[in-house]
Design a protein around this motif. Structure first.
Motif, PDB file in Angstrom:
ATOM      1  N   ALA A   1      63.868  32.542  21.064  1.00  0.00           N
ATOM      2  CA  ALA A   1      62.754  32.161  21.931  1.00  0.00           C
ATOM      3  C   ALA A   1      61.484  31.855  21.138  1.00  0.00           C
ATOM      4  CB  ALA A   1      62.478  33.270  22.932  1.00  0.00           C
ATOM      5  N   GLU A   2      61.347  32.425  19.957  1.00  0.00           N
ATOM      6  CA  GLU A   2      60.139  32.211  19.167  1.00  0.00           C
ATOM      7  C   GLU A   2      60.117  30.849  18.473  1.00  0.00           C
ATOM      8  OE1 GLU A   2      63.340  33.732  16.679  1.00  0.00           O
ATOM      9  OE2 GLU A   2      62.464  34.540  18.518  1.00  0.00           O
ATOM     10  N   ARG A   3      61.245  30.175  18.446  1.00  0.00           N
ATOM     11  CA  ARG A   3      61.316  28.869  17.806  1.00  0.00           C
ATOM     12  C   ARG A   3      60.967  27.786  18.825  1.00  0.00           C
ATOM     13  NH1 ARG A   3      65.196  29.152  13.339  1.00  0.00           N
ATOM     14  NH2 ARG A   3      64.697  26.971  13.044  1.00  0.00           N
ATOM     15  N   SER A   4      61.387  26.580  18.581  1.00  0.00           N
ATOM     16  CA  SER A   4      61.022  25.467  19.463  1.00  0.00           C
ATOM     17  C   SER A   4      61.659  25.620  20.846  1.00  0.00           C
ATOM     18  CB  SER A   4      61.458  24.135  18.840  1.00  0.00           C
ATOM     19  OG  SER A   4      62.866  24.023  18.866  1.00  0.00           O
ATOM     20  N   ARG A   5      61.056  24.950  21.811  1.00  0.00           N
ATOM     21  CA  ARG A   5      61.552  24.998  23.186  1.00  0.00           C
ATOM     22  C   ARG A   5      62.956  24.416  23.284  1.00  0.00           C
ATOM     23  NH1 ARG A   5      58.442  21.950  28.070  1.00  0.00           N
ATOM     24  NH2 ARG A   5      60.108  22.185  29.569  1.00  0.00           N
ATOM     25  N   ARG A   6      63.208  23.377  22.544  1.00  0.00           N
ATOM     26  CA  ARG A   6      64.529  22.739  22.549  1.00  0.00           C
ATOM     27  C   ARG A   6      65.598  23.690  22.011  1.00  0.00           C
ATOM     28  NH1 ARG A   6      66.007  17.045  19.547  1.00  0.00           N
ATOM     29  NH2 ARG A   6      68.158  17.001  20.203  1.00  0.00           N
TER      30      ARG A   6
ATOM     31  N   PRO B   1      82.506  27.483  14.176  1.00  0.00           N
ATOM     32  CA  PRO B   1      81.817  27.480  12.873  1.00  0.00           C
ATOM     33  C   PRO B   1      80.286  27.392  12.996  1.00  0.00           C
ATOM     34  CG  PRO B   1      83.665  25.977  12.821  1.00  0.00           C
ATOM     35  CD  PRO B   1      83.513  26.431  14.237  1.00  0.00           C
ATOM     36  N   PHE B   2      79.776  26.700  13.994  1.00  0.00           N
ATOM     37  CA  PHE B   2      78.336  26.582  14.159  1.00  0.00           C
ATOM     38  C   PHE B   2      77.703  27.895  14.617  1.00  0.00           C
ATOM     39  CE2 PHE B   2      79.920  22.249  14.940  1.00  0.00           C
ATOM     40  CZ  PHE B   2      79.272  21.603  13.894  1.00  0.00           C
ATOM     41  N   MET B   3      78.455  28.691  15.353  1.00  0.00           N
ATOM     42  CA  MET B   3      77.900  29.921  15.919  1.00  0.00           C
ATOM     43  C   MET B   3      78.086  31.132  15.008  1.00  0.00           C
ATOM     44  SD  MET B   3      76.400  28.862  18.491  1.00  0.00           S
ATOM     45  CE  MET B   3      75.809  30.436  19.055  1.00  0.00           C
ATOM     46  N   ARG B   4      78.772  30.969  13.894  1.00  0.00           N
ATOM     47  CA  ARG B   4      78.971  32.100  12.985  1.00  0.00           C
ATOM     48  C   ARG B   4      77.662  32.540  12.332  1.00  0.00           C
ATOM     49  NH1 ARG B   4      84.605  30.369  10.392  1.00  0.00           N
ATOM     50  NH2 ARG B   4      85.892  31.166  12.077  1.00  0.00           N
TER      51      ARG B   4
ATOM     52  N   LEU C   1      75.210  30.631  28.261  1.00  0.00           N
ATOM     53  CA  LEU C   1      75.830  30.378  29.558  1.00  0.00           C
ATOM     54  C   LEU C   1      77.248  29.844  29.384  1.00  0.00           C
ATOM     55  CD1 LEU C   1      75.517  30.259  32.632  1.00  0.00           C
ATOM     56  CD2 LEU C   1      74.658  27.939  32.354  1.00  0.00           C
ATOM     57  N   GLY C   2      77.446  28.999  28.406  1.00  0.00           N
ATOM     58  CA  GLY C   2      78.783  28.439  28.156  1.00  0.00           C
ATOM     59  C   GLY C   2      79.789  29.487  27.746  1.00  0.00           C
ATOM     60  N   ILE C   3      79.408  30.394  26.863  1.00  0.00           N
ATOM     61  CA  ILE C   3      80.365  31.408  26.396  1.00  0.00           C
ATOM     62  C   ILE C   3      80.652  32.428  27.493  1.00  0.00           C
ATOM     63  CG2 ILE C   3      78.749  33.043  25.352  1.00  0.00           C
ATOM     64  CD1 ILE C   3      82.081  31.909  23.863  1.00  0.00           C
ATOM     65  N   VAL C   4      79.666  32.711  28.328  1.00  0.00           N
ATOM     66  CA  VAL C   4      79.898  33.643  29.437  1.00  0.00           C
ATOM     67  C   VAL C   4      80.814  33.002  30.477  1.00  0.00           C
ATOM     68  CG1 VAL C   4      78.759  34.807  31.363  1.00  0.00           C
ATOM     69  CG2 VAL C   4      77.761  34.918  29.079  1.00  0.00           C
TER      70      VAL C   4
ATOM     71  N   LYS D   1      65.450  26.980  22.050  1.00  0.00           N
ATOM     72  CA  LYS D   1      65.618  28.042  23.045  1.00  0.00           C
ATOM     73  C   LYS D   1      66.567  27.586  24.155  1.00  0.00           C
ATOM     74  CE  LYS D   1      62.758  29.220  26.469  1.00  0.00           C
ATOM     75  NZ  LYS D   1      61.579  29.693  27.188  1.00  0.00           N
ATOM     76  N   TRP D   2      66.387  26.359  24.654  1.00  0.00           N
ATOM     77  CA  TRP D   2      67.269  25.836  25.700  1.00  0.00           C
ATOM     78  C   TRP D   2      68.693  25.651  25.184  1.00  0.00           C
ATOM     79  CZ3 TRP D   2      66.812  26.172  30.616  1.00  0.00           C
ATOM     80  CH2 TRP D   2      65.547  26.236  31.194  1.00  0.00           C
ATOM     81  N   LEU D   3      68.836  25.263  23.930  1.00  0.00           N
ATOM     82  CA  LEU D   3      70.174  25.132  23.335  1.00  0.00           C
ATOM     83  C   LEU D   3      70.858  26.497  23.292  1.00  0.00           C
ATOM     84  CD1 LEU D   3      72.358  23.488  21.822  1.00  0.00           C
ATOM     85  CD2 LEU D   3      71.146  24.085  19.713  1.00  0.00           C
ATOM     86  N   ASP D   4      70.123  27.533  22.874  1.00  0.00           N
ATOM     87  CA  ASP D   4      70.698  28.874  22.819  1.00  0.00           C
ATOM     88  C   ASP D   4      71.063  29.387  24.214  1.00  0.00           C
ATOM     89  OD1 ASP D   4      70.482  28.912  20.087  1.00  0.00           O
ATOM     90  OD2 ASP D   4      68.629  30.087  20.059  1.00  0.00           O
ATOM     91  N   LEU D   5      70.217  29.114  25.203  1.00  0.00           N
ATOM     92  CA  LEU D   5      70.539  29.516  26.578  1.00  0.00           C
ATOM     93  C   LEU D   5      71.763  28.768  27.097  1.00  0.00           C
ATOM     94  CD1 LEU D   5      66.977  29.789  28.123  1.00  0.00           C
ATOM     95  CD2 LEU D   5      68.575  31.650  27.672  1.00  0.00           C
TER      96      LEU D   5
END
Length: 142
Positions: free
Chosen positions: A53-58, A41-44, A68-71, A60-64
C-alpha cells in the motif's frame, strides 16, 4: 426450476450438452492450473497476501487483484472439478446400462412383461439379507 436445471446441466441438448459442458469445465481447470504455473515465479519474491500500500496506487491495485485471484482460485477449482465429475455421471450410467445391466437382464429379454410389479422395499430387504455387511447406495431401474 426444471428449465434452469436443464439449461445448467445439458443446455437442452442431452448427452452432447453434457459433454460440451464437461469440456468447458476441463478447459476452466486447465486455465486455472496454467495460470498458477505461469504466475508462481512472479509471486515468489513476495510473502503470501502482501499488499504494498505504501508504493504506487497501481501496484496496490495489482496486489489486491492478485490477492482476490488467489483466494478465488481454490473455490473456482473445486467448482470446476466437481462440474467435470458431474458431467461424467450420465455417460458412465449409459455405459453401465448398455454393458453390465444388459448382461444381467439378457435372460429376461424375450419374457413377457410382469403382470404384477414387485415391491422396492421387498427387493431392498432381500439385498440386505444377501449381503448384510453392505449398504445399499444405488437402485438401478432398467
Amino acid at each position: 426450476m426444471y428449465l434452469m436445471l436443464k439449461l445448467h446441466t445439458d443446455l437442452f441438448l442431452g448427452l452432447p450438452g453434457y459433454l460440451f459442458l464437461g469440456l468447458m469445465g476441463l478447459l476452466l481447470v486447465a486455465s486455472l492450473v496454467s495460470g498458477v504455473v505461469v504466475y508462481t515465479p512472479f509471486m515468489r519474491k513476495l510473502d503470501f497476501a502482501t499488499v504494498r500500500a505504501e508504493r504506487s496506487r497501481r501496484l496496490k491495485w495489482l496486489d489486491l487483484h492478485n490477492l482476490l485471484g488467489i483466494v478465488t482460485l481454490a473455490w473456482v477449482l473445486v467448482v470446476g472439478v466437481t462440474g467435470v465429475i458431474n458431467t461424467l455421471a450420465l455417460p458412465i450410467l449409459m455405459l453401465w446400462q448398455g454393458g453390465q445391466l444388459a448382461e444381467m437382464t439378457a435372460p429376461y429379454k424375450d419374457a413377457p412383461p410382469l403382470q404384477r410389479l414387485g415391491s422396492l422395499d421387498a427387493a431392498l430387504a432381500t439385498a440386505r439379507r444377501a449381503a448384510p455387511d453392505m449398504e445399499v447406495s444405488f437402485v438401478g431401474f432398467p
